[in-house]
Scaffold this active site. Structure first.
Site, PDB file in Angstrom:
ATOM      1  CD  GLU A 116     -26.892  20.102  -1.883  1.00 13.98           C
ATOM      2  OE1 GLU A 116     -28.019  19.640  -2.197  1.00 13.98           O
ATOM      3  OE2 GLU A 116     -26.739  21.013  -1.055  1.00 13.98           O
ATOM      4  CG  HIS A 142     -20.593  27.183  -1.256  1.00 13.87           C
ATOM      5  ND1 HIS A 142     -20.330  26.672   0.003  1.00 13.87           N
ATOM      6  CD2 HIS A 142     -21.617  26.436  -1.750  1.00 13.87           C
ATOM      7  CE1 HIS A 142     -21.147  25.654   0.241  1.00 13.87           C
ATOM      8  NE2 HIS A 142     -21.933  25.485  -0.808  1.00 13.87           N
ATOM      9  CD  GLU A 170     -18.870  39.322 -25.390  1.00 12.20           C
ATOM     10  OE1 GLU A 170     -18.464  38.155 -25.298  1.00 12.20           O
ATOM     11  OE2 GLU A 170     -18.194  40.248 -25.857  1.00 12.20           O
ATOM     12  CG  HIS A 211     -26.349  27.029  -0.645  1.00 13.10           C
ATOM     13  ND1 HIS A 211     -27.071  25.927  -0.270  1.00 13.10           N
ATOM     14  CD2 HIS A 211     -25.110  26.561  -0.901  1.00 13.10           C
ATOM     15  CE1 HIS A 211     -26.300  24.863  -0.270  1.00 13.10           C
ATOM     16  NE2 HIS A 211     -25.091  25.223  -0.659  1.00 13.10           N
TER      17      HIS A 211
HETATM   18  P1  13P Z   1     -21.060  18.002   0.166  1.00 10.95           P
HETATM   19  O1  13P Z   1     -19.730  18.049   0.879  1.00 10.95           O
HETATM   20  O2  13P Z   1     -21.930  16.886   0.691  1.00 10.95           O
HETATM   21  O3  13P Z   1     -20.876  17.950  -1.332  1.00 10.95           O
HETATM   22  O4  13P Z   1     -21.849  19.334   0.511  1.00 10.95           O
HETATM   23  C1  13P Z   1     -21.303  20.576   0.199  1.00 10.95           C
HETATM   24  C2  13P Z   1     -22.314  21.575  -0.207  1.00 10.95           C
HETATM   25  O5  13P Z   1     -21.963  22.573  -0.801  1.00 10.95           O
HETATM   26  C3  13P Z   1     -23.743  21.338   0.098  1.00 10.95           C
HETATM   27  O6  13P Z   1     -24.560  22.234  -0.563  1.00 10.95           O
HETATM   28 ZN    ZN Z   2     -23.447  24.076  -1.107  1.00 10.32          ZN
END
Ligand code: 13P
Ligand code: ZN
Length: 276
Positions: A116, A142, A170, A211
């Site tokens: 990313e 995540h 808040e 995600h």
């Molecule tokens: P990376 O291991 O490449 O950082 O990817 C993890 C991830 O959360 C992709 O959205």
């Molecule tokens: Zn991710």
């Protein structure tokens, strides 16, 4: 003096550990980048090795050309950042044109910056421009509550923002601009980078549907605190809705007038598009 003794390095690795302890970084999930100040670059230079080859990115951001970033590695586990930083994270330099990077420290064993990185870099460019250079941290986690919410709430900025603001008094103070929402997209690469950075012009927090969360801020405390607040509100929403038999017809709630009054008293500008 080792690189681990530098303040920005300690702040970065501590934040990785904090995120791991929250349960937001299963396997290699999530990524973190930090834009070094000039003084921090000078303090880290003695630890740099022979620069590795330039790697072209799929995006260009001219305003941060020449910057240095500390970044998590692709496929690396947040759980391993503190015990093994050399293989888990690295410092990269961006070229003057703002379209390529090269590794200056860390990411040992042929590792690469997070997949990313293009999203992080583009969002750094937009966030830095929006805050006159104050924003230095971009964090992707995540976060389970935010992911759960994306299954049951319409995927619009307004629908997410209003529900999150209403969950905890808040919240509106911590993210008065609200949150942006990116619909489900393939992770990694320029498409999600461009979609996110468009929203970063308005928001410091972006939901990636199904995600996780993408957040920007000036320092590690503020950025982690922002992600923590949004995620806690999301978890409250899911729990309150489940406890209410799945309904959003609350017995009691924070009214819009209350959100507006809070921002007025805290001297904060609320995003008026999201209150009735
Ligand atoms: P990376 O291991 O490449 O950082 O990817 C993890 C991830 O959360 C992709 O959205
Ligand atoms: Zn991710």
């Amino acid at each position: 003096m080792a690189i681990n003794d530098l303040g920005f390095f300690k702040g970065f690795t501590r934040m990785c550990e904090d995120g791991w302890l929250q349960g937001w970084h299963e396997r290699n999930g999530g990524n973190l980048t930090y834009r070094l100040t000039d003084d921090e670059v000078a303090s880290a230079r003695p630890f740099f090795g022979e620069p590795r080859p330039w790697v072209k990115m799929g995006v260009t951001g001219e305003n941060l050309g020449g910057s240095f970033f500390l970044t998590t590695g692709s496929g690396k586990f947040f759980r391993n950042v503190c015990p093994d930083p050399e293989h888990s994270i690295g410092i990269v330099e961006i070229n003057e044109a703002g379209d390529s990077y090269r590794i200056m420290w860390g990411l040992e064993g042929d590792a690469r910056p997070t997949s990313e990185f293009e999203s992080h870099y583009m969002n750094h460019c937009v966030a830095a421009a929006r805050t006159n250079g104050a924003d230095r941290v971009i964090y992707h986690a995540h976060t389970p509550g935010v992911i759960e919410m994306s299954f049951i709430v319409p995927l619009t900025d307004r629908d997410f923002t209003r529900r999150l603001w209403q969950m905890m008094t808040e919240c509106v103070v911590v993210f008065p601009a609200g949150v942006g929402v990116v619909p489900w997209m393939v992770p990694g690469g320029p498409a999600i980078a461009n979609a996110s950075s468009e929203l970063m012009k308005t928001y410091d927090t972006i939901v990636w549907a199904h995600h996780g969360l993408f957040a920007a801020g000036p320092d590690f405390d503020t950025t982690f605190g922002l992600a923590h607040t949004v995620e806690k509100a999301a978890q409250l929403y899911v729990a309150a809705r489940a406890a209410n038999g799945g309904s959003e017809d609350w017995l009691n709630k924070i009214e819009d007038a209350g959100l507006v009054q809070t921002c007025h008293d805290f001297n904060i500008q609320i995003n008026e598009a999201f209150v009735d």
